[in-house]
Design an enzyme around this catalytic site. Structure first.
Site, PDB file in Angstrom:
ATOM      1  CD  GLU A   1     -51.154 -63.376 -62.967  1.00  0.00           C
ATOM      2  OE1 GLU A   1     -51.618 -64.265 -63.675  1.00  0.00           O
ATOM      3  OE2 GLU A   1     -50.895 -62.237 -63.387  1.00  0.00           O
TER       4      GLU A   1
HETATM    5  C1  BMA Z   1     -49.333 -62.433 -66.488  1.00  0.00           C
HETATM    6  C2  BMA Z   1     -48.238 -63.431 -66.291  1.00  0.00           C
HETATM    7  C3  BMA Z   1     -48.277 -64.521 -67.260  1.00  0.00           C
HETATM    8  C4  BMA Z   1     -48.804 -64.114 -68.591  1.00  0.00           C
HETATM    9  C5  BMA Z   1     -49.021 -62.651 -68.726  1.00  0.00           C
HETATM   10  C6  BMA Z   1     -49.637 -62.222 -70.001  1.00  0.00           C
HETATM   11  O1  BMA Z   1     -50.253 -62.387 -65.526  1.00  0.00           O
HETATM   12  O2  BMA Z   1     -48.173 -63.830 -64.979  1.00  0.00           O
HETATM   13  O3  BMA Z   1     -49.027 -65.564 -66.721  1.00  0.00           O
HETATM   14  O4  BMA Z   1     -48.004 -64.571 -69.587  1.00  0.00           O
HETATM   15  O5  BMA Z   1     -49.835 -62.290 -67.692  1.00  0.00           O
HETATM   16  O6  BMA Z   1     -50.943 -62.707 -70.142  1.00  0.00           O
END
Ligand code: BMA
Length: 803
Positions: free
Chosen positions: A410
Site C-alpha cells: 500500500e
Molecule cells: C490493510 C493492511 C493493513 C491493515 C488492514 C486493516 O490495508 O494492509 O495495513 O491492518 O488494512 O486496516
C-alpha cells in the site's frame, strides 16, 4: 564443518546497570523481562502501556563459552541468524561488528580472536531512539516537515514494521538475539545451492549451481522421492544440469499432490540437501473487457487463488516455533486455502513456514517488508535493503510454493491518496526500492518468478493503484469506507488481495486476557484496549448491530461480532467466486499476533471463528452460493474439479421451518465438468414463507470427507429471527462420542465450557437439524456446558445415558 550452537549461557541487563539476569536465546527482551517479573505480560489487560519504557532503553546480552581448536576447522566464523536490531557485537572486549537489520544474518570472522574462554556481548541500542535520530536528520536534509506522519520512525530501521503498532497489534518495539547463533569451524563450506527447474520442449531440466568457500565439484548422491529417472547431462565445477523423466509436478492445494523432491549433493566429506518442486508459474496481466487481468497460471492452468493474508504469528517472532508453523499452515489446508500472502508489515518468514507451504501446496505471495509508509532513499539505506533482499531471495528461491514477490504493501496508494495530508511530499519516497533496486536484484537472483512493485497494483495513467478492474485491489470501502459488508457486491476487483471485517476474539481468549471479575463487559476499558482498529468503539459496535441484536455483554460481543464477520466474508467471497472477472480472494487476515479485536479468522489462541468455518465451505472444490432479491432466493453452484476426479454429487436444497419440517425443496444430481464451472441451479419463491421462522439449508452429498456437508442461511436479518430457545440434551454415554440432540432446528449453535477447559471449550455448528444427532468435539466429561444459538441461550441437560 563443526557447527556449535551458542544458545545457552546467555544473560542480559539494561545498559548502565549490572543487574544481569538469565536470558533466552533466541528470544526477545520483553519476554526475558516478563519471565523475571520485571514487567507484567504485555498481552494481559492494559499492561502494554506499562512496558513502553522498555523500548527507550538499551539492552546488553552476554554469553560466555569455552573453545578449543579442532582438526579440520582452521576458519572460525560466528554466525548470527538474526539480530533485532541496532547493535554492536564484541568478542573478548573488542568490537567485532555493528549491525542494524533484523532480516539480515551477520557473520563475523573470529579465526584469530577465539580463546579457551570467551565472552560474546551484543549491545542493543534503542531502535526507537536511533530511528528518530535518523528520521530527523533525513527529513531535515530533504526539507520535509517533521510533522509528516507517514514518514514514520519505523521507516528508518530494518525491523518488522508491525512491532511499532498496527491497527490490530500492540506497540511492542522489542530487541534481542531473535534467531540462533552458531560458531562455525571449517576449512571448506557451501553457502548456497540454487535449484532452477525449467520446462523445455516438454522435458524437465534442472539447473543446479552452488557457491561457497574452497568448494569442490559435488557428486549427485540421492534424489529422495525420486522420479523414475534422473540423469546428469552436464557437470562442471560451478553447476550441473539434471534431466528428470516421469516427474510429478508440484501443484497448488486442491485434490492434487504437491510433490517436493530432495536433492543430495556430496561435496567431498559433507553433504548438502536441498528441496525443490517442478512447476511453472506465470502472473498474467492482460487488457480485457473489464480492464486488466491479474491471474496466476500454474503448470499452464489458471488457478483461482483462495486464501488469506498472514501477519507475524506473535508480537515477539522468536516465540513462533516450528510446531506453530506446522499447525498454522496445516490449518490453512483445512480451510482449503491454496494461497497465503506474507504481508509487507511483517517479515520474510522462517524456513519452516515455506517448507510447510511447499509440503501442503500453499502458494506464497511474499511482500518485501515495507508497508503503508514512505521510506528513505539514501545510499546507506538502499545498500542495507540490497543486502537484506539478496540474502532472503537466496534463502527462499528454491521453494516451489513461492509464486510472487511484491515490492511493498500500500505504499503507492498512500502516496497517491496523500494519507499524510497536505504535508505529503511531491515525490514518492521509496519508489527507488520497488521500481529500481528490487527488480534489478531479482533479475540477477531470481529471474524466473513474477514480481509486482506493490500491492494493490492497479495503477493506470491518471488513476490510483487501488482500483477495481485493474490488477489486485484492497477492498476497504467495506469497513474503512461505507462500513456495511453488503457493498462487497459492488466490487469488480480482478484479484481481491485484501478485504475483511473485524470481530472479537473468542471467549476463551478473553478469559486469559482480561480479569473475569472487573473487565468482563463488552465495553470495559481492558476489552476496548484490545481493539486497535481505530474505528471508534461505537462505530464498531454499530456495524454489528446493523444486522444482529443489541450488544449488551461480552458474550454478545463475541457471538454477534464473529457471526457478522462470517456473514461479511461470505458475502464478499460468494460475490467474487461467482463473478467472471475475479481470479482470487485473499481475506484480511488469517492470524493474530496477540489477543485482538480484529480481522483475523482465527484468534491468537488458535480458536477458529465462524468465519473460518465458512471459508472452509466456500474454498472447497465445490460450493453452493445464494442470492435473495425480494421474494426470490436463487441458488448457484461453483466447482473446480481437476482432471481425473469424475464426480456426480447429489445436491439438496431446502427451506425448513424451525421444527425441521421441509417447506420447499430441490434435489438434483449433477454431472460436473473438469475445471472452472459455475451455474445457477434452483430458485425458491419466498412469498409464502414466514422468513423470520425459516431457514435455507444446502447439503452436498458426497463421500469426499473434505467437503462440509451442510450449510444454512437465514432468510431475514438475524435480529429479526424469532425462535424460543428450547432445551438441549448432551449425552456422555460413550467416552468417545458425545452427542447432542434437540427437537428444534438450531442456527449458529456455539457450545462452550464456562470454565474454559483446555479443549472442547468451543464448538460451532452452523445448523443443527432434529433427528440427526450431532457429535461433539469433547475429549473429557463436561460438568457444565453453555449452548447458544440465534434463538438465545439454551438449557443444557447432560445425560449419562444414550440419547
Ligand atoms: C490493510 C493492511 C493493513 C491493515 C488492514 C486493516 O490495508 O494492509 O495495513 O491492518 O488494512 O486496516
Amino acid at each position: 564443518m563443526v557447527q556449535t550452537p551458542l544458545s545457552t549461557g546467555w544473560d542480559f541487563c539494561r545498559r548502565g546497570t549490572q543487574e544481569w539476569r538469565q536470558a533466552r536465546v533466541p528470544g526477545h527482551v520483553h519476554d526475558d523481562l516478563v519471565r523475571h517479573g520485571v514487567v507484567a505480560d504485555p498481552f494481559y489487560r492494559m499492561n502494554e502501556k506499562e512496558c513502553q519504557w522498555v523500548d527507550q532503553e538499551d539492552w546488553v546480552y552476554r554469553c560466555r563459552f569455552d573453545w578449543s581448536a579442532k582438526d579440520g576447522g582452521p576458519k572460525r566464523v560466528l554466525r548470527f541468524e538474526g539480530l533485532d536490531t541496532v547493535c554492536s557485537v564484541f568478542l573478548n572486549g573488542s568490537l567485532v561488528a555493528e549491525h542494524d537489520n533484523m532480516f539480515l544474518p551477520l557473520e563475523v570472522d573470529v579465526t584469530s580472536l577465539l580463546r579457551a574462554s570467551n565472552e560474546l556481548v551484543v549491545e542493543f541500542s534503542s531502535a526507537v531512539r536511533v530511528a528518530n535520530e535518523r528520521r530527523s536528520a533525513y527529513l531535515a536534509k530533504e526539507r520535509i516537515a517533521p510533522s509528516l506522519s507517514t514518514f514514520y520512525e519505523r521507516s528508518f530501521v530494518r525491523k518488522a514494521q508491525y512491532m511499532f503498532g498496527w491497527d490490530w497489534g500492540p506497540r511492542l518495539v522489542s530487541c534481542g538475539v531473535w534467531k540462533p547463533v552458531w560458531l562455525l569451524e571449517y576449512d571448506t563450506r557451501v553457502t548456497d545451492v540454487w535449484v532452477r527447474p525449467r520446462l523445455e520442449d516438454g522435458e524437465w531440466l534442472v539447473d543446479v549451481s552452488w557457491e561457497g568457500e574452497k568448494v569442490s565439484k559435488p557428486e549427485v548422491r540421492t534424489m529422495w522421492h525420486a522420479p523414475e529417472t534422473v540423469t546428469t547431462i552436464e557437470h562442471s565445477d560451478r553447476s550441473l544440469i539434471l534431466r528428470v523423466n516421469g516427474a510429478e509436478l508440484w501443484q497448488p492445494n486442491g485434490l492434487r499432490p504437491s510433490e517436493v523432491y530432495k536433492l543430495n549433493l556430496a561435496f567431498g566429506p559433507f553433504e548438502k540437501e536441498v528441496s525443490f518442486g517442478l512447476r511453472t508459474v506465470e502472473l498474467v496481466r492482460e487488457p480485457d473487457k473489464w480492464g486488466e487481468s491479474f491471474e496466476f497460471v500454474v503448470n499452464g492452468e489458471r488457478v483461482f487463488c483462495k486464501g488469506a493474508n498472514w501477519i507475524p504469528d506473535h508480537s515477539f517472532p522468536s516465540l513462533v516455533s516450528r510446531r506453530d508453523y506446522e499447525e498454522q499452515v496445516h490449518s490453512m489446508t483445512r480451510l482449503h486455502f491454496n494461497m497465503v500472502r506474507a504481508w509487507g508489515g511483517g517479515m520474510y518468514e522462517s524456513d519452516d513456514f515455506y517448507n510447510r507451504c511447499d509440503q501442503y501446496g500453499i502458494m506464497v505471495w511474499q511482500d518485501f517488508p515495507f508497508a503503508c509508509a514512505y521510506y528513505p532513499e539514501d545510499e546507506p539505506f538502499l545498500a542495507g535493503v540490497e543486502a537484506e533482499a539478496r540474502a532472503n531471495i537466496r534463502r527462499l528461491r528454491n521453494h516451489p510454493s513461492l509464486v510472487l514477490w511484491c515490492g511493498n504493501n500500500e505504499n503507492q496508494q498512500m502516496h497517491e491518496q496523500k494519507w499524510g495530508g497536505d504535508e505529503s511530499p511531491e515525490r514518492f519516497y521509496g519508489e527507488k526500492i520497488y521500481d529500481d533496486l528490487l527488480p534489478r536484484i531479482l533479475k540477477e537472483e531470481d529471474p524466473d518468478r513474477p514480481y509486482v512493485h506493490g500491492s494493490p497494483s492497479g495503477k493506470v495513467e491518471g488513476r490510483d493503484s487501488n482500483m477495481d478492474g485493474v490488477g489486485d485491489s484492497h477492498y476497504w470501502d467495506v469497513w474503512h469506507g461505507r462500513g456495511d459488508w453488503k457493498h462487497y457486491e459492488e466490487s469488480t476487483s480482478r484479484f481481491s488481495s485484501e478485504f475483511g471485517f473485524a470481530s472479537s476474539p473468542s471467549l476463551c481468549t478473553w478469559s486469559k486476557t482480561v480479569d473475569r471479575k472487573t473487565d468482563w463487559a463488552f465495553d470495559s476499558e481492558a476489552v476496548k484496549w484490545h481493539d486497535k482498529t481505530l474505528k471508534g468503539y461505537e462505530k464498531y459496535i454499530s456495524f454489528i448491530e446493523l444486522h444482529y441484536p443489541k450488544v449488551e455483554t461480552l458474550e454478545d460481543l463475541v457471538y454477534f461480532s464473529q457471526l457478522n464477520q462470517r456473514d461479511a466474508l461470505r458475502c464478499g467471497i460468494e460475490h467474487y467466486l461467482m463473478s467472471e472477472f475475479c481470479a482470487g480472494t485473499l481475506v484480511w487476515q488469517f492470524n493474530d499476533c496477540w489477543p485482538a479485536q480484529g480481522w483475523a479468522v482465527q484468534d491468537s489462541e488458535r480458536n477458529m471463528k465462524p468465519s473460518g468455518h465458512e471459508l472452509a465451505r466456500l474454498y472447497a472444490v465445490w460450493c453452493s452460493t445464494t442470492r435473495v432479491t425480494k421474494d426470490l432466493l436463487e441458488v448457484f453452484f461453483r466447482s473446480n474439479l481437476p482432471e481425473g476426479w469424475d464426480r456426480t454429487p447429489l445436491l439438496t436444497f431446502s427451506i425448513l421451518d424451525l421444527s425441521g419440517e421441509t417447506l420447499l425443496s430441490h434435489e438434483q444430481e449433477i454431472s460436473l465438468p473438469f475445471g472452472e464451472f459455475r451455474t445457477k441451479l434452483a430458485e425458491f419463491d419466498l412469498s409464502l414463507v414466514d422468513r423470520a421462522r425459516a431457514v435455507f439449508m444446502s447439503e452436498i452429498g458426497t463421500f469426499d470427507r473434505l467437503i462440509r456437508p451442510r450449510s444454512a442461511r437465514l432468510l431475514c436479518e438475524p435480529k429479526e429471527f424469532t425462535q424460543e430457545a428450547g432445551r438441549l440434551v448432551v449425552s456422555t454415554a460413550s467416552q468417545v462420542v458425545r452427542q447432542l440432540s434437540s427437537d428444534q432446528v438450531l442456527v449458529d449453535l456455539v457450545l462452550y465450557d464456562p470454565d474454559f477447559r483446555a479443549s472442547g471449550y468451543y464448538q460451532f455448528c452452523p445448523v443443527y437439524v432434529p433427528g440427526a444427532p450431532f457429535v461433539l468435539n469433547l475429549d473429557y466429561e463436561p460438568k457444565r456446558l453453555v449452548a447458544r444459538s440465534l434463538a438465545g441461550f439454551h438449557e443444557v441437560e447432560i445425560a449419562r445415558g444414550p440419547l
